[in-house]
Design a protein around this motif. Structure first.
Motif, PDB file in Angstrom:
ATOM      1  N   CYS A 137       0.853  -1.201   0.000  1.00  0.00           N
ATOM      2  CA  CYS A 137       0.000   0.000   0.000  1.00  0.00           C
ATOM      3  C   CYS A 137       0.881   1.240   0.000  1.00  0.00           C
ATOM      4  O   CYS A 137       1.816   1.340   0.798  1.00  0.00           O
ATOM      5  N   CYS A 143      -6.781   1.828   4.608  1.00  0.00           N
ATOM      6  CA  CYS A 143      -6.534   3.255   4.366  1.00  0.00           C
ATOM      7  C   CYS A 143      -7.744   3.938   3.740  1.00  0.00           C
ATOM      8  O   CYS A 143      -8.102   5.051   4.113  1.00  0.00           O
ATOM      9  N   CYS A 191      -0.002   3.094   3.918  1.00  0.00           N
ATOM     10  CA  CYS A 191       0.482   2.536   5.186  1.00  0.00           C
ATOM     11  C   CYS A 191       1.655   1.576   5.011  1.00  0.00           C
ATOM     12  O   CYS A 191       2.216   1.095   5.991  1.00  0.00           O
ATOM     13  N   CYS A 201      -5.792  -0.209  -0.768  1.00  0.00           N
ATOM     14  CA  CYS A 201      -5.768  -0.749   0.600  1.00  0.00           C
ATOM     15  C   CYS A 201      -7.082  -0.405   1.306  1.00  0.00           C
ATOM     16  O   CYS A 201      -7.444   0.762   1.444  1.00  0.00           O
TER      17      CYS A 201
HETATM   18 ZN   LIG Z   1      -2.872   1.108   3.520  1.00  0.00          ZN
END
Ligand SMILES: [Zn+2]
Ligand SMILES: [Zn+2]
Length: 175
Positions: A129, A150, A132, A147
């Motif tokens: 991702c 997120c 993150c 993701c």
């Molecule tokens: Zn993420």
């Protein structure tokens, strides 16, 4: 305690957890069963009878071999979550295959498609991702996926290209 002893009683707990997290607790527990012979996939959903007496209830089967895997908890939970999407569609009388609605829900939940992959095929790709930096090992190349964690946290659960999963590396095949 052996690996198997650790996970054998885990299905109903995982079911409730995923049910609360992604289905607002809407789903009634189906029969949750370990299948010792399932090899071609990690799990499957078997629809039940809709008749008044429900003489056979819907069930979700999870392949027992997942209990022996290194990331057993994660794999079991992911496989169960995948089958729960089939179940969720079926409960609402929708087509319950890998439909557009299925895939959309799957993306929202951040669930991968372990269940369609036989155990002999290890992950081939590692995605990450952009937000993150979490890693996502996959067996297949991914299209445009982001993701879920997120997107949920920063984008109201909508697809956001800032959190696109990008290919980090390709694994050499393992026998
Ligand atoms: Zn993420
Ligand atoms: Zn499926």
């Amino acid at each position: 305690m052996s690996q198997r002893e650790r996970w054998v009683g885990a299905l109903s707990g995982f079911f409730q957890e995923v049910n609360q997290a992604h289905f607002d607790g809407f789903l009634d527990p189906p029969d949750l069963i370990w299948n010792t012979r399932l090899r071609s996939s990690a799990g499957r959903f078997v629809p039940g009878s809709r008749k008044y007496f429900m003489n056979f209830p819907p069930k979700i089967e999870i392949a027992s071999y997942l209990m022996d895997e290194e990331r057993a908890g994660e794999l079991i939970r992911d496989t169960l979550a995948h089958e729960m999407i089939h179940y969720w569609l079926w409960v609402r009388k929708k087509p319950y295959g890998h439909t557009a609605e299925f895939l959309q829900k799957m993306r929202q939940m951040g669930v991968s498609r372990y269940n369609s992959v036989p155990r002999t095929r290890p992950a081939k790709y590692l995605y990450s991702c952009l937000g993150c930096k979490k890693d996502f090992p996959t067996k297949k190349r991914l299209g445009n996926l982001a993701c879920a964690t997120c997107c949920k946290a920063f984008s109201n659960g909508k697809y956001d290209s800032r959190f696109k999963l990008v290919l980090k590396m390709k694994f050499e095949s393992v026998p």
